[in-house]
Each structure stands twice: as C-alpha cells, then as structure tokens.
Design an enzyme around this catalytic site. Structure first.
Site, PDB file in Angstrom:
ATOM      1  N   ALA A  12       0.873  -1.175   0.000  1.00 20.50           N
ATOM      2  CA  ALA A  12       0.000   0.000   0.000  1.00 20.50           C
ATOM      3  C   ALA A  12       0.909   1.223   0.000  1.00 20.50           C
ATOM      4  O   ALA A  12       2.059   1.152   0.445  1.00 20.50           O
ATOM      5  CB  ALA A  12      -0.874  -0.025   1.239  1.00 20.50           C
ATOM      6  N   GLY A  19       0.474  -4.942   0.868  1.00 23.23           N
ATOM      7  CA  GLY A  19      -0.710  -4.993  -0.001  1.00 23.23           C
ATOM      8  C   GLY A  19      -0.452  -5.699  -1.317  1.00 23.23           C
ATOM      9  O   GLY A  19      -1.393  -6.198  -1.951  1.00 23.23           O
ATOM     10  N   GLU A  61      -0.825  -9.257  -0.470  1.00 23.18           N
ATOM     11  CA  GLU A  61      -2.258  -9.436  -0.175  1.00 23.18           C
ATOM     12  C   GLU A  61      -3.075  -9.478  -1.471  1.00 23.18           C
ATOM     13  O   GLU A  61      -4.026 -10.242  -1.590  1.00 23.18           O
ATOM     14  CB  GLU A  61      -2.739  -8.320   0.754  1.00 23.18           C
ATOM     15  CG  GLU A  61      -2.157  -8.486   2.163  1.00 23.18           C
ATOM     16  CD  GLU A  61      -2.466  -7.314   3.070  1.00 23.18           C
ATOM     17  OE1 GLU A  61      -2.091  -6.176   2.707  1.00 23.18           O
ATOM     18  OE2 GLU A  61      -3.086  -7.517   4.121  1.00 23.18           O
ATOM     19  N   GLU A  84       4.394  -5.221   7.434  1.00 19.96           N
ATOM     20  CA  GLU A  84       3.650  -4.153   8.107  1.00 19.96           C
ATOM     21  C   GLU A  84       4.090  -3.893   9.550  1.00 19.96           C
ATOM     22  O   GLU A  84       4.116  -2.744   9.990  1.00 19.96           O
ATOM     23  CB  GLU A  84       2.137  -4.450   8.077  1.00 19.96           C
ATOM     24  CG  GLU A  84       1.479  -4.188   6.739  1.00 19.96           C
ATOM     25  CD  GLU A  84       1.556  -5.351   5.764  1.00 19.96           C
ATOM     26  OE1 GLU A  84       2.351  -6.291   5.996  1.00 19.96           O
ATOM     27  OE2 GLU A  84       0.823  -5.334   4.767  1.00 19.96           O
TER      28      GLU A  84
HETATM   29  N1  COA Z   1       4.608   3.062  -0.669  1.00 23.22           N
HETATM   30  C1  COA Z   1       4.999   4.213  -1.238  1.00 23.22           C
HETATM   31  N2  COA Z   1       6.110   4.341  -1.956  1.00 23.22           N
HETATM   32  C2  COA Z   1       6.870   3.238  -2.118  1.00 23.22           C
HETATM   33  C3  COA Z   1       6.532   1.990  -1.553  1.00 23.22           C
HETATM   34  C4  COA Z   1       5.330   1.941  -0.793  1.00 23.22           C
HETATM   35  N3  COA Z   1       4.892   0.805  -0.230  1.00 23.22           N
HETATM   36  N4  COA Z   1       7.482   1.095  -1.863  1.00 23.22           N
HETATM   37  C5  COA Z   1       8.386   1.741  -2.615  1.00 23.22           C
HETATM   38  N5  COA Z   1       8.024   3.040  -2.773  1.00 23.22           N
HETATM   39  C6  COA Z   1       8.720   4.086  -3.510  1.00 23.22           C
HETATM   40  C7  COA Z   1       9.920   4.623  -2.736  1.00 23.22           C
HETATM   41  O1  COA Z   1       9.512   5.592  -1.796  1.00 23.22           O
HETATM   42  C8  COA Z   1      10.738   5.195  -3.871  1.00 23.22           C
HETATM   43  O2  COA Z   1      10.180   6.445  -4.259  1.00 23.22           O
HETATM   44  P1  COA Z   1      11.137   7.728  -4.525  1.00 23.22           P
HETATM   45  O3  COA Z   1      12.045   7.297  -5.643  1.00 23.22           O
HETATM   46  O4  COA Z   1      10.184   8.799  -4.900  1.00 23.22           O
HETATM   47  O5  COA Z   1      11.872   7.959  -3.260  1.00 23.22           O
HETATM   48  C9  COA Z   1      10.509   4.227  -5.013  1.00 23.22           C
HETATM   49  O6  COA Z   1       9.284   3.552  -4.692  1.00 23.22           O
HETATM   50  C10 COA Z   1      11.601   3.180  -5.164  1.00 23.22           C
HETATM   51  O7  COA Z   1      11.745   2.512  -3.916  1.00 23.22           O
HETATM   52  P2  COA Z   1      13.155   2.354  -3.155  1.00 23.22           P
HETATM   53  O8  COA Z   1      12.847   2.110  -1.695  1.00 23.22           O
HETATM   54  O9  COA Z   1      14.070   3.484  -3.495  1.00 23.22           O
HETATM   55  O10 COA Z   1      13.688   1.014  -3.836  1.00 23.22           O
HETATM   56  P3  COA Z   1      14.730  -0.024  -3.210  1.00 23.22           P
HETATM   57  O11 COA Z   1      15.141  -0.920  -4.321  1.00 23.22           O
HETATM   58  O12 COA Z   1      15.803   0.660  -2.451  1.00 23.22           O
HETATM   59  O13 COA Z   1      13.892  -0.878  -2.136  1.00 23.22           O
HETATM   60  C11 COA Z   1      11.936  -2.082  -1.342  1.00 23.22           C
HETATM   61  C12 COA Z   1      12.820  -1.706  -2.557  1.00 23.22           C
HETATM   62  C13 COA Z   1      10.706  -2.821  -1.873  1.00 23.22           C
HETATM   63  C14 COA Z   1      12.723  -2.999  -0.414  1.00 23.22           C
HETATM   64  C15 COA Z   1      11.525  -0.800  -0.587  1.00 23.22           C
HETATM   65  O14 COA Z   1      10.956   0.121  -1.536  1.00 23.22           O
HETATM   66  C16 COA Z   1      10.493  -1.015   0.495  1.00 23.22           C
HETATM   67  O15 COA Z   1      10.824  -1.509   1.564  1.00 23.22           O
HETATM   68  N6  COA Z   1       9.234  -0.579   0.273  1.00 23.22           N
HETATM   69  C17 COA Z   1       8.189  -0.633   1.247  1.00 23.22           C
HETATM   70  C18 COA Z   1       7.682  -2.039   1.436  1.00 23.22           C
HETATM   71  C19 COA Z   1       6.624  -2.085   2.523  1.00 23.22           C
HETATM   72  O16 COA Z   1       6.858  -1.859   3.687  1.00 23.22           O
HETATM   73  N7  COA Z   1       5.381  -2.397   2.097  1.00 23.22           N
HETATM   74  C20 COA Z   1       4.281  -2.560   2.984  1.00 23.22           C
HETATM   75  C21 COA Z   1       3.488  -1.313   3.051  1.00 23.22           C
HETATM   76  S1  COA Z   1       2.136  -1.481   4.198  1.00 23.22           S
END
Ligand code: COA
Length: 258
Positions: free
Chosen positions: A64, A110, A113, A133
């Site tokens: 999400a 999400g 999910e 989460e």
């Molecule tokens: N919500 C909003 N934005 C998200 C996102 C999310 N769940 N997951 C990734 N993004 C965005 C990042 O903020 C980033 O945006 P920016 O370039 O404007 O800063 C872009 O997507 C790329 O992500 P980034 O984190 O730079 O990539 P990465 O390769 O370093 O890491 C992940 C990849 C998937 C490990 C990392 O993005 C992550 O942990 N995301 C969140 C996962 C999460 O907790 N999901 C559950 C949400 S309830």
C-alpha cells in the site's frame, strides 16, 4: 492519468499496475481503478480469465502507498482497510472468472495481499514476498492475516508476519504460497498458458467452482452443502449439455457459456 495498462490477448485480459517509479505501490486511485477494471473484465462476455501483473522488472506491488496513510487516525485506518477489502481484495477473490497473479518482483504488504486474493499465483524466480507491516507499526489490513494462514498455514503466517521477513520465490513455492516459479522472461507465457487452458472449459462451471471453493473459507457457509447445491445447478446449464454431448460424440466441446 491511469495507473493501469489494460490489454487483451485473445479472451485473456491482462491488467498491469503501472506505477514503476513507486514500485507499483497501491495508492487509493490505483485500488479504485483496479477494482473497476476487474469488475469490467468480469462482466465482459469476451473475457475468460484475468492476469494481474506489475510494470517493470523489479516489482509486482511493493505494498500500500505508505505516503498516503502515514498521518491517519484509528478511524481513518479502519475505513482504509474496510474499503480495501470491499472494493478490491474481496472483490478479486469473489470474481467468477479466474484471476491469475503474475508476480514479477517484490510482492510486499498490499502487494502480497493482492496476489493472495487472486485465485492462482505464479512467481518469477526474482520475486520476493513478505508482509512487512509490523516493521511500520501496523498489521496487514487487506486480508493478509487471514489469507496467508489459509494458503501457507498458521505457523508460517505467524513467522512471516512477526519477523516482517521477505522470502524468495522458491521458499514461497515450498509451502504452497505460489503455484509455480519460472524465470522472469517466461512469466507471462506461463500465466497465458494457464489462462488459455482455463479458457477451453465451461465458464459457467468454473464460476460455480470458484463460488464453491471460496465457500469453504467462509465460516458462515457449509462448503460441502454449497458444493451439493452448485453441482446440482450445473445439470441445467447449456454448458453441461454441450460438455457431455461432446464427450459422448467424441468431439471437442464448444461451450456457449450459459
Ligand atoms: N509506498 C509508497 N512508496 C513506495 C513503496 C510503498 N509501499 N514502496 C516503494 N516506494 C517508492 C519509494 O519511496 C521510492 O520512491 P522515490 O524514488 O520517490 O523515493 C521508489 O518507490 C523506489 O523505492 P526504493 O525504496 O528506493 O527502492 P529499493 O530498491 O531501495 O527498495 C523495497 C525496494 C521494496 C525494499 C523498498 O521500496 C520497500 O521496503 N518498500 C516498502 C515495502 C513495505 O513496507 N510495504 C508494505 C506497506 S504497508
């Protein structure tokens, strides 16, 4: 601008979540568009199966959209979860045409999910899955606590949720979270192969099967009783007449879908 790309390959609808710069994170607009797209595909006479995937090679859906709910109150959080359940996740699960998740990379929160709400999951070997989460101070709110335990068992679900860990596609396959693992270049071909196999069969019977399998996971319904009822109803469909006559006539069926 739409957050989705929608294409047709024969009778298979391919819905691609198209926010690759945000790793296809599900903001409210995308959830609404996705729910509408699945509803439209389910209603279309030309569509026999639906594939959902993510744009780019890195992510299916990274969760999400955290930026949207970071300042929510308890009431807003509850409403977010409720509307997500109703407008997308339960909707996908109850769609009466098979929905296949082609998990092409990160499927987190999400994203996992969503994949779990789909009827069939195929992952590319680079896919990474998890429900992180609790690392944000919240719990999965789009059905993850329930569907992960249903698919992978309670113990695995507890471990994955409490550790906020990420697992590789092969591990997900080992405990039944995904049906197949293939190389990324072959992912859409595999999804299409399964969708096309499905398309040869009676859409009326498939819809009845989806309703019946889902009934077994609904505590208010007796799944066995539902099966007896749905089985009986099949006998009065044109598809059943065509399927049985084709078998007895030693020819391939041409199901009218009625
Ligand atoms: N919500 C909003 N934005 C998200 C996102 C999310 N769940 N997951 C990734 N993004 C965005 C990042 O903020 C980033 O945006 P920016 O370039 O404007 O800063 C872009 O997507 C790329 O992500 P980034 O984190 O730079 O990539 P990465 O390769 O370093 O890491 C992940 C990849 C998937 C490990 C990392 O993005 C992550 O942990 N995301 C969140 C996962 C999460 O907790 N999901 C559950 C949400 S309830």
């Amino acid at each position: 601008m739409s957050n989705l790309k929608i294409e047709k390959n024969g009778s298979v609808e391919i819905i691609t979540i198209n926010r690759p710069d945000k790793l296809n994170a599900l903001n409210k607009a995308t959830i609404k568009e996705l729910g509408d797209a699945v509803t439209a595909a389910a209603a279309s006479k030309e569509v026999t199966a639906i594939i959902i995937t993510g744009a780019g090679e890195k992510a299916f859906v990274a969760g999400a959209d955290i930026s949207e709910f970071a300042n929510y109150s308890a009431e807003e959080g509850k409403a977010l979860s409720q509307s997500g359940h109703t407008n997308l996740f339960d909707l996908v699960e109850n769609t009466e045409k098979p929905v296949i998740a082609a998990v092409n990379g990160f499927a987190l929160g999400g994203g996992l999910e969503l994949a779990m709400a789909c009827h069939i999951r195929i992952a590319s070997s680079n896919a990474r899955m998890g429900l992180p989460e609790v690392s944000l101070g919240v719990i999965p709110g789009y059905g993850g606590t329930q569907r992960l335990a249903q698919l992978a068992g309670k113990g695995k679900a507890m471990e994955l949720i409490a550790t906020a860990g990420m697992i590789k596609a092969d591990e997900a396959y080992q405990f039944g979270l995904v049906n197949h693992v293939v190389e990324q270049a072959e992912l859409m071909d595999k999804a299409m192969e399964i969708a096309q196999q499905i398309s040869k069969n009676s859409s009326v019977a498939i819809a009845a099967a989806i309703r019946t399998v889902n009934a077994g996971f609904n505590k208010k319904v007796d799944g066995f009783q539902k099966e007896i009822e749905e089985f009986g109803k099949c006998f009065e469909t044109e598809d059943f007449k065509e399927g049985t006559q084709a078998f007895l006539g030693k020819r391939k069926p041409n199901f009218p879908g009625k």
